[in-house]
Design an enzyme around this catalytic site. Structure first.
Site, mmCIF file in Angstrom:
data_model
loop_
_atom_site.group_PDB
_atom_site.id
_atom_site.type_symbol
_atom_site.label_atom_id
_atom_site.label_comp_id
_atom_site.label_asym_id
_atom_site.label_seq_id
_atom_site.Cartn_x
_atom_site.Cartn_y
_atom_site.Cartn_z
ATOM 1 N N ALA A 25 0.844 -1.199 0.000
ATOM 2 C CA ALA A 25 0.000 0.000 0.000
ATOM 3 C C ALA A 25 0.875 1.243 0.000
ATOM 4 O O ALA A 25 2.006 1.218 0.479
ATOM 5 C CB ALA A 25 -0.929 0.005 1.212
ATOM 6 N N ASP A 26 0.335 2.314 -0.560
ATOM 7 C CA ASP A 26 1.025 3.596 -0.529
ATOM 8 C C ASP A 26 -0.011 4.705 -0.564
ATOM 9 O O ASP A 26 -0.997 4.611 -1.297
ATOM 10 C CB ASP A 26 1.980 3.746 -1.704
ATOM 11 C CG ASP A 26 2.993 4.848 -1.447
ATOM 12 O OD1 ASP A 26 2.686 6.007 -1.790
ATOM 13 O OD2 ASP A 26 4.064 4.577 -0.897
#
Length: 197
Positions: free
Chosen positions: A70-71
């Site tokens: 995730a980012d």
């Protein structure tokens, strides 16, 4: 089968733990600057690219598990903003975003057994309070927002300075439980099979 979190984010870990999952933590080490230099123009595609790079960096080591990358980045006035890293940069960011609205984009890449994958981006509108300069400085000096996308948290001290959000609260914290649930369902799993028992 385990959930592997390709991140060292305490907020993402907290979301999973609060949701009954104790993931295996394996932070991904990717060159984000190089990825951003070649990133697509579309902001949602950019955060998805970063999330995918993180998941792919560790997925080969866990072929029988579910790996999550995730980012998050804040889209403010047409520009993507990541972590501020310093007190001065945090104060400058808040000088721009106090009293404004922006979109927090969180890219997700979930890789399951046999290489199955789901890539998606969650978008949540964040309405920032018109925080006082004294509070902005105190918040920056607390250290809390320095390693947070958009220079804020929703779940801790930063909660004082968020008037409201429109969208998925877990995504603002760093990991969308609805997106993760959808990926697990698409892979043929139940969410509950990953709960601590």
């Amino acid at each position: 089968m385990r959930i592997v979190l390709a991140s060292q984010s305490p907020s993402r870990l907290s979301i999973l733990r609060s949701a009954g999952v104790e993931p295996l933590i394996h932070p991904a080490h990717v060159d984000e600057d190089a990825l951003l230099a070649d990133a697509p123009a579309d902001p949602a595609a950019t955060v998805a690219l970063l999330a995918t790079a993180k998941a792919e960096a560790v997925a080969a080591e866990y072929p029988g598990d579910v790996v999550i990358g995730a980012d998050s980045m804040l889209l403010l006035n047409g520009r993507l903003q990541g972590k501020p890293h310093t007190v001065d940069a945090t104060i400058a960011r808040w000088g721009e975003q106090a009293g404004q609205s922006a979109e927090l984009l969180t890219g997700h890449c979930v890789i399951g057994p046999e290489g199955r994958r789901e890539v998606a981006t969650s978008t949540t509108v964040v309405h920032f309070a018109a925080a006082s300069p004294a509070d902005i400085r105190a918040y920056a000096e607390s250290g809390e927002p320095l390693e947070c996308a958009g220079a804020f948290t929703l779940e801790a001290l930063g909660g004082w300075f968020i008037d409201r959000i429109e969208g998925d609260p877990s995504s603002v914290i760093g990991l969308s439980l609805p997106l993760l649930r959808g990926a697990l369902y698409d892979f043929g799993y139940s969410v509950s099979q990953f709960w601590n028992r």
